[in-house]
Design a protein around this motif. Structure first.
Motif, mmCIF file in Angstrom:
data_model
loop_
_atom_site.group_PDB
_atom_site.id
_atom_site.type_symbol
_atom_site.label_atom_id
_atom_site.label_comp_id
_atom_site.label_asym_id
_atom_site.label_seq_id
_atom_site.Cartn_x
_atom_site.Cartn_y
_atom_site.Cartn_z
ATOM 1 N N SER A 177 0.881 -1.218 0.152
ATOM 2 C CA SER A 177 -0.127 0.149 0.042
ATOM 3 C C SER A 177 0.694 1.203 0.079
ATOM 4 C CB SER A 177 -1.399 -0.444 1.287
ATOM 5 O OG SER A 177 -1.342 0.770 1.873
ATOM 6 N N SER A 178 0.442 2.199 -0.663
ATOM 7 C CA SER A 178 1.346 3.318 -0.896
ATOM 8 C C SER A 178 1.260 4.487 0.186
ATOM 9 C CB SER A 178 0.687 4.282 -1.616
ATOM 10 O OG SER A 178 0.645 4.034 -3.134
ATOM 11 N N GLY A 179 0.273 3.984 1.987
ATOM 12 C CA GLY A 179 -0.221 4.452 3.033
ATOM 13 C C GLY A 179 0.384 3.582 3.842
ATOM 14 N N HIS A 180 1.371 2.843 3.733
ATOM 15 C CA HIS A 180 1.590 1.798 4.661
ATOM 16 C C HIS A 180 3.484 2.284 4.805
ATOM 17 C CE1 HIS A 180 3.922 -1.788 6.128
ATOM 18 N NE2 HIS A 180 2.920 -2.052 6.637
ATOM 19 N N HIS A 181 4.503 2.385 4.037
ATOM 20 C CA HIS A 181 5.103 3.173 4.555
ATOM 21 C C HIS A 181 6.315 3.793 3.433
ATOM 22 C CE1 HIS A 181 9.732 3.868 6.494
ATOM 23 N NE2 HIS A 181 9.955 2.988 5.745
ATOM 24 N N GLY A 182 5.924 4.752 3.379
ATOM 25 C CA GLY A 182 6.740 6.350 1.947
ATOM 26 C C GLY A 182 6.521 4.921 0.869
ATOM 27 N N PRO A 183 8.130 6.022 -0.364
ATOM 28 C CA PRO A 183 7.252 5.782 -1.233
ATOM 29 C C PRO A 183 7.375 3.362 -1.818
ATOM 30 C CG PRO A 183 9.394 6.141 -1.828
ATOM 31 C CD PRO A 183 9.163 6.737 0.247
ATOM 32 N N LEU A 184 6.717 3.388 -2.967
ATOM 33 C CA LEU A 184 7.168 2.106 -3.601
ATOM 34 C C LEU A 184 7.567 1.515 -4.116
ATOM 35 C CD1 LEU A 184 5.764 -1.305 -2.132
ATOM 36 C CD2 LEU A 184 3.988 -0.476 -4.279
ATOM 37 N N VAL A 199 -3.391 -1.316 -3.286
ATOM 38 C CA VAL A 199 -3.025 -2.685 -3.876
ATOM 39 C C VAL A 199 -3.565 -3.580 -4.989
ATOM 40 C CG1 VAL A 199 -2.386 -4.707 -2.340
ATOM 41 C CG2 VAL A 199 -1.696 -2.584 -1.866
ATOM 42 N N GLU A 200 -4.817 -3.182 -4.892
ATOM 43 C CA GLU A 200 -5.575 -3.976 -5.787
ATOM 44 C C GLU A 200 -5.506 -3.476 -7.037
ATOM 45 O OE1 GLU A 200 -9.901 -4.890 -3.807
ATOM 46 O OE2 GLU A 200 -9.654 -2.732 -4.384
ATOM 47 N N GLN A 201 -4.814 -2.162 -7.456
ATOM 48 C CA GLN A 201 -4.399 -2.220 -9.193
ATOM 49 C C GLN A 201 -3.019 -2.526 -9.144
ATOM 50 O OE1 GLN A 201 -5.556 0.321 -6.355
ATOM 51 N NE2 GLN A 201 -5.895 1.648 -7.208
ATOM 52 N N ARG A 202 -2.078 -2.928 -7.958
ATOM 53 C CA ARG A 202 -0.637 -2.807 -8.166
ATOM 54 C C ARG A 202 -0.580 -4.874 -8.468
ATOM 55 N NH1 ARG A 202 0.371 0.722 -4.465
ATOM 56 N NH2 ARG A 202 1.898 2.304 -4.953
ATOM 57 N N LEU A 203 -1.326 -5.200 -8.045
ATOM 58 C CA LEU A 203 -2.288 -6.751 -7.690
ATOM 59 C C LEU A 203 -2.714 -7.508 -9.636
ATOM 60 C CD1 LEU A 203 -3.058 -8.084 -4.477
ATOM 61 C CD2 LEU A 203 -1.225 -8.820 -5.655
ATOM 62 N N GLY A 204 -3.620 -6.494 -9.457
ATOM 63 C CA GLY A 204 -4.351 -6.702 -11.106
ATOM 64 C C GLY A 204 -3.057 -6.870 -12.233
ATOM 65 N N ASP A 205 -2.556 -5.575 -12.040
ATOM 66 C CA ASP A 205 -1.440 -5.206 -13.370
ATOM 67 C C ASP A 205 -0.248 -6.214 -13.203
ATOM 68 O OD1 ASP A 205 -2.976 -2.461 -13.839
ATOM 69 O OD2 ASP A 205 -0.992 -1.217 -13.185
ATOM 70 N N PHE A 206 0.444 -6.911 -12.261
ATOM 71 C CA PHE A 206 0.619 -7.897 -12.188
ATOM 72 C C PHE A 206 0.309 -9.153 -12.459
ATOM 73 C CE2 PHE A 206 2.610 -11.742 -9.588
ATOM 74 C CZ PHE A 206 3.573 -11.510 -9.905
ATOM 75 N N PHE A 207 -0.986 -9.146 -12.065
ATOM 76 C CA PHE A 207 -1.412 -10.964 -12.454
ATOM 77 C C PHE A 207 -1.647 -10.166 -14.466
ATOM 78 C CE2 PHE A 207 -2.800 -11.187 -8.684
ATOM 79 C CZ PHE A 207 -2.462 -12.261 -7.980
ATOM 80 N N GLN A 208 -2.147 -9.351 -14.709
ATOM 81 C CA GLN A 208 -2.688 -9.193 -16.402
ATOM 82 C C GLN A 208 -1.139 -9.223 -16.939
ATOM 83 O OE1 GLN A 208 -3.172 -4.551 -18.615
ATOM 84 N NE2 GLN A 208 -5.246 -6.132 -18.783
ATOM 85 N N ARG A 209 0.480 -8.774 -16.666
ATOM 86 C CA ARG A 209 1.317 -9.305 -17.207
ATOM 87 C C ARG A 209 1.662 -10.558 -17.171
ATOM 88 N NH1 ARG A 209 2.952 -4.158 -14.279
ATOM 89 N NH2 ARG A 209 4.357 -4.850 -12.735
ATOM 90 N N CYS A 210 1.383 -11.228 -15.837
ATOM 91 C CA CYS A 210 1.701 -12.068 -16.331
ATOM 92 C C CYS A 210 1.437 -13.370 -17.643
ATOM 93 C CB CYS A 210 1.545 -13.024 -14.379
ATOM 94 S SG CYS A 210 2.449 -12.545 -13.113
ATOM 95 N N ILE A 269 -12.877 -5.283 -8.735
ATOM 96 C CA ILE A 269 -12.561 -6.281 -9.949
ATOM 97 C C ILE A 269 -12.734 -5.951 -11.051
ATOM 98 C CG2 ILE A 269 -14.446 -7.342 -11.782
ATOM 99 C CD1 ILE A 269 -16.691 -8.172 -9.393
ATOM 100 N N ARG A 270 -12.686 -4.455 -11.321
ATOM 101 C CA ARG A 270 -11.899 -3.556 -12.339
ATOM 102 C C ARG A 270 -10.577 -3.321 -12.090
ATOM 103 N NH1 ARG A 270 -9.382 1.675 -11.656
ATOM 104 N NH2 ARG A 270 -11.753 2.304 -10.583
ATOM 105 N N ARG A 271 -10.224 -2.835 -10.612
ATOM 106 C CA ARG A 271 -8.938 -2.553 -9.894
ATOM 107 C C ARG A 271 -8.147 -4.179 -10.523
ATOM 108 N NH1 ARG A 271 -9.757 -0.266 -4.510
ATOM 109 N NH2 ARG A 271 -9.846 2.436 -5.202
ATOM 110 N N LEU A 272 -8.303 -5.004 -10.013
ATOM 111 C CA LEU A 272 -8.082 -6.280 -10.260
ATOM 112 C C LEU A 272 -7.874 -7.056 -11.857
ATOM 113 C CD1 LEU A 272 -9.784 -8.022 -6.979
ATOM 114 C CD2 LEU A 272 -6.426 -8.009 -7.777
#
Length: 466
Positions: A41-48, A77-88, A132-135
């Motif tokens: 998450s962007s709000g967890h700790h500093g830049p990712l 997080v949902e967006q990052r996971l969705g982008d990751f799975f789409q690249r996979c 659903i859209r994000r993922l």
């Protein structure tokens, strides 16, 4: 709308409840380990570090991780996971595409604190469709598991919200496959299990470790065992406090007053750890875990996870993804950490081990009894544990949601023909639904934002029509 009639207990309709429970058991088997993604998450700790995160996800998939945990309020997080799975999906060789396709995503429905009294079905639907859209789920595939969180049990009705959530698991195109709970204590969980929500509650997510045993002392674990509800526990190693890193270490600055750890999660775990004693007390527990670990040729973290998995009704341990600490597959420390989680699956603690650990953690158990029911301390917004929380991050149909949709629509338009046509059309359809929901139900949207949404509506409709 009128609420459905309340059941006094499961025994009112034993045949129906038994059939529902059997169907759920047949359809959903909890994974032994779940990769927790709050750390993304962007709000967890500093830049990712996006590249490091991608490598860490790939590495864990290679180790056999087939379930990840996220939430609608984990920023990005949902967006990052969705982008990751789409690249996979588009990857070649190495089995990455097959591994990613087998991963089950557990997410959450976390209505904002301010919206609890007047949450409506349209809010729940919009939140689910946004996830659903994000993922980037394939067309027609529902969310695997959606877990309801409710900030304040005195505001609105968690039972009605759970009933609404379950209702979106029915119909020709369901949005949800299974429903669960997260951060409900024993009293609230019992009440919800007595409700007829229209679907079985298959799981509940709780914080459980040797440093926080409230789920055990409150009777929540036993309640879940009686009702066949799988317990998914997070915080099993307390943000790394239960590891060799702190064995024999001097009291760190983070332990002091006020607690200021490097991440929000570590802050909450330190606050809970301090409820059960001093730094010296924690060292005694770590020494005990080290002795047990040595006998089993394991690590302290493995023993801590194995202890949690040995508790009644506990089906899964949620272990957080390492973040910005050399988490790539080429990093020995990351390899050891990830392999340790996998090794804990095969570690079975003997009765003598559990007795020894229990004796070393007796003050932690006493602290749990003193704190009362699970998660009650966190519900006090002004208290030390509640002050760590952020209560209004969902923002469905508000300006933050509108900005997210507008950015996503702009990115889709910029991709043009570079993206797969079927995927692009599906993404446009989902964005268009959200745009129309914002135009219909948007709250406090300024004129400029409304006009931008209308323009995006026209562009997305063209893509959808291709």
């Amino acid at each position: 709308t009128a609420a459905a009639p309340r059941l006094a207990s499961h025994r009112r309709r034993p045949a129906i409840m038994a059939a529902a429970a059997a169907a759920a058991e047949a359809a959903w088997v909890p994974p032994r380990f779940v990769l927790g993604c709050w750390q993304m998450s962007s709000g967890h700790h500093g830049p990712l570090d996006e590249e490091e995160t991608r490598l860490a996800l790939e590495f864990h998939l290679g180790l056999g991780v087939r379930a990840v945990d996220c939430g609608d309020i984990y920023t990005g997080v949902e967006q990052r996971l969705g982008d990751f799975f789409q690249r996979c999906v588009g990857s070649e060789g190495g089995g990455l595409a097959e591994s990613a396709a087998a991963v089950r995503v557990h997410t959450k429905l976390v209505p904002d604190f301010d919206r609890l009294p007047d949450l409506e079905a349209a809010d729940v639907e919009a939140t689910l469709r946004r996830s659903i859209r994000r993922l980037r789920l394939p067309r027609g595939q529902p969310l695997e598991l959606v877990q309801l969180h409710w900030w304040d049990l005195s505001r609105g009705s968690a039972a009605d919200a759970l009933r609404l959530l379950a209702s979106f698991g029915r119909g020709p195109v369901p949005l949800v496959r299974h429903v669960g709970l997260t951060n409900f204590g024993a009293v609230a969980t019992r009440r919800l299990l007595e409700e007829d929500i229209g679907a079985p509650v298959v799981s509940t997510q709780v914080q459980l470790s040797l440093l926080d045993q409230r789920a055990a002392t409150s009777g929540l674990l036993e309640l879940c065992r009686e009702h066949g509800v799988a317990v998914l526990c997070y915080g099993t190693v307390a943000g790394g406090l239960l590891s060799e890193r702190w064995l024999g270490a001097a009291e760190p600055q983070e332990w002091g007053e006020p607690v200021r750890a490097e991440t929000r999660s570590l802050t909450k775990y330190i606050l809970m750890a301090r409820e059960g004693g001093t730094w010296e007390d924690l060292q005694q527990l770590l020494q005990c875990l080290d002795r047990v670990a040595t006998r089993h040729q394991a690590s302290i973290s493995e023993v801590a996870i194995a202890w949690a998995l040995a508790q009644p009704a506990v089906a899964s341990a949620i272990v957080g993804l390492p973040r910005n600490s050399g988490a790539g597959p080429e990093t020995p420390a990351a390899k050891r950490a990830a392999a340790s989680v996998a090794a804990a699956a095969g570690l079975r603690l003997a009765a003598a081990d559990l007795e020894e650990i229990g004796a070393a953690a007796v003050n932690r158990r006493e602290a749990a009894v003193r704190l009362g029911d699970f998660y009650e301390a966190e519900r006090d917004k002004e208290g030390v544990h509640g002050s760590v929380m952020r209560y209004n991050l969902n923002r469905i149909c508000e300006v933050e949601h509108a900005r997210e949709v507008l950015i996503a629509a702009g990115e889709l338009e910029a991709q043009g023909d570079a993206s797969k046509e079927d995927s692009r059309v599906l993404h446009a359809e989902r964005l268009l639904w959200e745009v129309e929901a914002l135009l219909t139900r948007g709250r406090s949207l300024d004129d400029t934002t409304v006009e931008e949404l209308r323009q995006a509506q026209c562009r997305l409709a063209k893509v959808k029509g291709q």
